[in-house]
Design an enzyme around this catalytic site. Structure first.
Site, PDB file in Angstrom:
ATOM      1  N   TRP A 134      37.523  41.494  40.422  1.00 16.56           N
ATOM      2  CA  TRP A 134      36.508  40.615  41.254  1.00 16.56           C
ATOM      3  C   TRP A 134      36.899  39.117  41.245  1.00 16.56           C
ATOM      4  O   TRP A 134      36.764  38.703  42.360  1.00 16.56           O
ATOM      5  CB  TRP A 134      35.150  40.596  40.142  1.00 16.56           C
ATOM      6  CG  TRP A 134      34.126  39.719  40.544  1.00 16.56           C
ATOM      7  CD1 TRP A 134      33.035  40.044  41.538  1.00 16.56           C
ATOM      8  CD2 TRP A 134      33.883  38.408  40.519  1.00 16.56           C
ATOM      9  NE1 TRP A 134      32.157  39.205  41.805  1.00 16.56           N
ATOM     10  CE2 TRP A 134      32.721  37.998  41.236  1.00 16.56           C
ATOM     11  CE3 TRP A 134      34.483  37.323  39.635  1.00 16.56           C
ATOM     12  CZ2 TRP A 134      32.155  36.674  41.108  1.00 16.56           C
ATOM     13  CZ3 TRP A 134      33.968  36.173  39.671  1.00 16.56           C
ATOM     14  CH2 TRP A 134      32.819  35.569  40.314  1.00 16.56           C
ATOM     15  N   HIS A 135      37.684  38.717  40.301  1.00 14.69           N
ATOM     16  CA  HIS A 135      38.377  37.589  40.677  1.00 14.69           C
ATOM     17  C   HIS A 135      39.310  37.339  41.814  1.00 14.69           C
ATOM     18  O   HIS A 135      39.490  36.247  42.440  1.00 14.69           O
ATOM     19  CB  HIS A 135      38.883  37.108  39.218  1.00 14.69           C
ATOM     20  CG  HIS A 135      37.885  36.322  38.176  1.00 14.69           C
ATOM     21  ND1 HIS A 135      37.176  37.422  37.534  1.00 14.69           N
ATOM     22  CD2 HIS A 135      37.373  35.233  38.075  1.00 14.69           C
ATOM     23  CE1 HIS A 135      36.530  36.624  36.880  1.00 14.69           C
ATOM     24  NE2 HIS A 135      36.485  35.492  37.155  1.00 14.69           N
ATOM     25  N   GLY A 136      40.001  38.363  42.086  1.00 15.78           N
ATOM     26  CA  GLY A 136      40.988  38.271  43.124  1.00 15.78           C
ATOM     27  C   GLY A 136      41.719  39.738  43.351  1.00 15.78           C
ATOM     28  O   GLY A 136      41.635  40.331  42.287  1.00 15.78           O
TER      29      GLY A 136
END
Length: 488
Positions: free
Chosen positions: A322-324
């Site tokens: 989700w963060h990257g």
């Protein structure tokens, strides 16, 4: 529009004045227009994407409510909403990553796929507002919430400007109905919100942006003494905390001024005594989102320890993604999941140690657990900050094999920050630590300030403002700097 920009300093008071001057029935429309104006400050065309996601989840909510007595059709409507919104997220955030990895495989055979969307930019805040909208869809599907019939009210819930681009990721059950409340001007509440905003600016401008100068200089350099990579890694833990918590604190404070109550997003996370406790205190809105909408549906802890641990790994792997779109983020997430599993395995030993350590030894034991937790969490931050897995392992290798304490007198001050800057950073970190300790023990410093006599209260505020103006890190021409989590 950035919180730390001149435009926001002008924008926010105007919106607050209009909000309290307008009759209640017109306020949501004004806030909706203001929120889209706020978002369009980055890229106006991506406001259409925000509107599209809002429209799809709104219609899906109505569809789920319409088919509430038909489970198969209700599930089909929810599935369609999930596929559409997660598809948008996957396209903008992960399409290039997928093509890159396909080309790594095809490269060994002399082939390559061209990415026709290589110049497409990642819309600011897309992960935040899509998760917020999907949370609403799932709440309606579960029957936890009635479908919202007012599109403008729902659109405001998704786009509410204080928390639009970097959270907190609000729950529909908390925020949606607040737009029906009649908020009257309250002087003490306004002061409370402004003090929160002031502390958020302190975290961002004085602490995070100052530390980023040194961290970026070290992580962008090669062949340095390992002690610099170690120090930069420790300081990055505080940089990302103060940057992200700074945004959340400003968002919560700005909302508070107008009468809205956003959920707390950080609660003294670096005072945690285990990694699992850290994740109950760090980015709380995302942690609880994954708990309620992924971990529990996977089975949570209801199907035995092995299944629980598998669920933890899945959740934290997805959290990393989700963060990257990078293996470094996945590694960061997986390590946090693994550390929690080991923490649970070692729980009987820790429990026994808790019973043995009494008196002063008890406090020593708690401090050691807090330090050990910080070391584990900080180790994972190396992967989060590194530009690649190779870069992360290179930093770790330098720390382990090339760390010496024999430094020249000026070596430390040739990496972006002067001796004066480091002194200011130490003072600022001590202020932050003191504030977190007070919060950890249930004391809210803002309330103490608000209870002071007026002259002393204003003196505290004036000193704080001057301190931020004098010791904040400003870009060229006092240009604002972006918040780290805007890239997610």
């Amino acid at each position: 529009m950035l919180f730390n920009s001149y435009s926001f300093i002008a924008f926010f008071p105007i919106i607050c004045i209009l909000y309290f001057l307008l009759p209640h029935k017109y306020r949501k429309y004004m806030l909706l227009i203001a929120s889209y104006y706020f978002y369009m400050g980055w890229n106006a065309k991506y406001a259409l994407l925000l509107l599209l996601s809002t429209a799809v989840t709104f219609v899906a909510g109505l569809g789920v409510d319409h088919f509430k007595d038909n489970p198969s059709k209700k599930k089909l409507v929810l599935t369609g909403s999930l596929i559409f919104n997660l598809g948008i997220l996957a396209f903008f955030k992960y399409f290039g990553f997928i093509i890159l990895n396909i080309n790594k495989v095809l490269g060994s055979f002399g082939g390559e796929i061209t990415n026709p969307f290589s110049r497409v930019l990642l819309p600011v805040g897309i992960s935040f507002y899509i998760f917020q909208a999907l949370g609403y869809s799932i709440d309606v599907y579960r029957g936890d919430l009635d479908a919202e019939k007012d599109f403008f009210k729902y659109a405001l819930f998704v786009s509410f400007f204080p928390q639009l681009v970097a959270g907190p990721i609000e729950r529909s059950k908390n925020l949606l109905n607040q737009f029906d409340e009649v908020h009257t001007f309250d002087y003490r509440r306004m002061c409370d919100g402004l003090l929160q905003m002031l502390y958020g600016y302190f975290l961002k401008l004085v602490v995070a942006d100052r530390l980023s100068v040194f961290v970026d200089a070290v992580y962008n350099s090669a062949g340095l003494n390992g002690i610099f990579y170690l120090l930069a890694s420790v300081l990055f833990a505080f940089q990302i905390y103060c940057d992200f918590a700074g945004y959340s604190t400003i968002a919560i404070g700005a909302s508070r001024v107008m009468g809205f109550r956003l959920m707390e997003n950080f609660n003294a996370p670096y005072l945690s005594q285990s990694v699992s406790e850290f994740w109950r205190r760090w980015h709380i809105s995302l942690s609880t989102w994954f708990r309620d909408y992924l971990y529990i549906p996977l089975g949570g802890n209801r199907k035995g320890k092995l299944r629980k641990w598998i669920n933890l790994i899945i959740v934290f792997g997805v959290s990393g993604l989700w963060h990257g779109a990078a293996y470094t983020y996945v590694a960061w997430g997986l390590l946090n999941g693994i550390f929690q599993i080991f923490g649970e395995i070692l729980a009987p030993i820790k429990k026994k140690a808790d019973t043995i350590c009494v008196g002063p030894l008890k406090y020593v034991h708690q401090i050691l657990r807090t330090v050990a937790t910080f070391i584990l969490v900080d180790f994972t931050w190396i992967f989060f900050r590194a530009t690649s897995m190779g870069h992360a392992f290179g930093v770790i290798r330098e720390i382990v094999t090339n760390t010496t304490l024999s430094l020249g007198s000026d070596e430390l001050y040739q990496l972006g920050l002067t001796r004066h800057d480091f002194r200011i950073a130490i003072i600022a970190l001590l202020v932050m630590l003191f504030t977190d300790i007070c919060r950890y023990r249930g004391m809210v410093i803002r309330e103490k300030i608000l209870d002071m006599v007026i002259p002393l209260r204003w003196l505290m505020v004036i000193i704080s403002v001057l301190f931020i103006l004098c010791f904040g890190i400003w870009g060229s021409g006092y240009a604002e700097t972006q918040f780290i989590y805007f890239q997610f």
